[in-house]
Design an enzyme around this catalytic site. Structure first.
Site, PDB file in Angstrom:
ATOM      1  N   GLU A  63      -0.031  -0.997   5.881  1.00  0.00           N
ATOM      2  CA  GLU A  63       1.028  -0.422   6.709  1.00  0.00           C
ATOM      3  C   GLU A  63       0.847   1.074   6.890  1.00  0.00           C
ATOM      4  OE1 GLU A  63       4.830   0.964   8.265  1.00  0.00           O
ATOM      5  OE2 GLU A  63       3.927   1.622   6.400  1.00  0.00           O
ATOM      6  N   ASP A 113       0.842  -1.199   0.000  1.00  0.00           N
ATOM      7  CA  ASP A 113       0.000   0.000   0.000  1.00  0.00           C
ATOM      8  C   ASP A 113       0.877   1.249   0.000  1.00  0.00           C
ATOM      9  OD1 ASP A 113       0.747  -0.670   2.674  1.00  0.00           O
ATOM     10  OD2 ASP A 113      -0.819   0.627   3.481  1.00  0.00           O
TER      11      ASP A 113
HETATM   12 ZN   LIG Z   1       6.715   2.159   4.224  1.00  0.00          ZN
END
Ligand SMILES: [Zn+2]
Length: 378
Positions: free
Chosen positions: A129, A70
């Site tokens: 994340e 992501d």
């Molecule tokens: Zn990162």
């Protein structure tokens, strides 16, 4: 032997606009390549987040590469198309070029060069994340534990380097807690202040005392902890009203001399002493977004340091600075460090990375895997 072109794979990943929590096909691209290389893959969606775990081999030692596909939103000010993955003057441009699609590509290319390991190589890749980090690495680690899979060592491919790939090895990270302070007094007319309790001087006193406080002097591997105010807010538009409430927010980045509990206790205690006798009430809320961790220098860090030095000519600097990463979750399962590209442009407009650096990182990861399986640091 299948050869993987790290640049081409990085470009294919960048062309999938996987802004958290969207995957946009990024994990499909990765999974397809890993399957070709013989990895056994598992897609592990939790909530609206998709994740991927892939493992080659089933023996020990088990070396894991952790990361995320992501990316943060594009934001303004781009000259390049953020999802075109264009190469211009030797630079690869795009959201995720530095953080951290190129590192994933470099690792896959390195794994392809190694072929069948005398042990196992895995990738633990999350799509969560840059977001809440709830439906990603934490859940994947629980899932692995439930299956009885044990990781022996892990590298997180975050862009932790400063100037060149491999110049810095993160062996730990500080913890982080966000605090909100609300001081409640009694609203009143500025002409009759004796009938009001003004929360502003009380909050000002708290801000002054907290901002001046030294939490510690640092520890063997960490810089001193820091406390930074991020907001100070009354929102009063009237000139003749003493407000009833004043608010502030601050963040503490803390080293291994503190725990969230010890800091919460200190903050609460100090605040209540300031409130005493003021006629105002102070309320504190907080969210701990990470505890500090340290992978103490030892066999694993030495192996990495020696290997990086053999590739780049220079041993990496051991660092514990910067924000938090998913390594804060992995540290409870195995020794973990972070090693990746230089992060100068991450989260910025025109995020980019030199193509030569992707090649350099691929060489570093290849040498690491080779050295690791030749002489596991167990
Ligand atoms: Zn990162």
């Amino acid at each position: 032997m299948l050869v993987i072109d790290a640049l081409a794979l990085a470009q294919a990943l960048i062309r999938r606009p996987s802004v958290t929590p969207k995957d946009a096909g990024a994990l499909d691209v990765l999974e397809a390549v890993l399957k070709e290389l013989g990895f056994v893959t598992h897609r592990l969606p939790y909530g609206e987040v998709d994740n991927l775990y892939a493992r080659l081999g089933d023996g020990a030692p088990h070396f894991c590469f952790a990361g995320h596909t992501d990316v943060v939103p594009v934001g303004d000010g781009w000259n390049a198309d953020p999802f075109a993955a264009e190469v211009r003057d030797g630079m690869l441009y795009g959201r995720g070029a530095a953080d951290m699609k190129s590192a994933i590509a470099a690792f896959v290319a390195a794994a392809a060069r190694i072929g069948t390991p005398t042990g196992s190589i895995s990738l633990l890749i999350t799509g969560d994340e840059e977001g809440a980090a709830i439906n990603g690495t934490v859940k994947l680690l629980e899932w692995l534990k439930g299956r009885g899979e044990k990781i022996d060592h892990c590298i997180v491919g975050e862009p932790t380097s400063v100037g060149k790939a491999g110049d810095t090895l993160k062996i730990g990270r500080r913890g982080s807690i966000n605090f909100q302070v609300t001081v409640t007094g009694t609203q009143g007319h500025v002409g009759y202040p004796q009938k009001a309790k003004n929360p502003i001087p009380v909050l000002a006193e708290l801000v002054t005392q907290f901002a001046a406080h030294k939490l510690d002097k640092g520890s063997e591997h960490f810089d001193p902890s820091t406390l930074s105010f991020t907001s100070l807010d009354v929102g009063n538009t009237a000139t003749n009203v003493i407000p009833g409430e004043a608010r502030a927010a601050f963040n503490i980045r803390f080293n291994d001399k503190h725990t969230p509990e010890s800091l919460l206790h200190w903050v609460e205690d100090r605040a209540q002493r300031i409130a005493q006798g003021s006629g105002c009430r102070i309320e504190i809320t907080s969210q701990t977004s990470g505890v500090s961790f340290l992978t103490a220098p030892g066999k694993f860090t030495q192996l990495i340091s020696d290997t990086v030095a053999s590739v780049t000519g220079q041993a990496p600097f051991f660092s514990t600075s910067g924000g938090t990463s998913d390594a804060r979750f992995i540290k409870s399962f195995c020794p973990v460090v972070e090693l990746g590209l230089a992060g100068a442009t991450m989260h910025k407009a025109d995020e980019c990375v030199p193509v030569a650096e992707i090649t350099a990182l691929t060489d570093i990861y290849t040498a690491l895997l080779t050295a690791y399986f030749a002489k596991p640091p167990l």
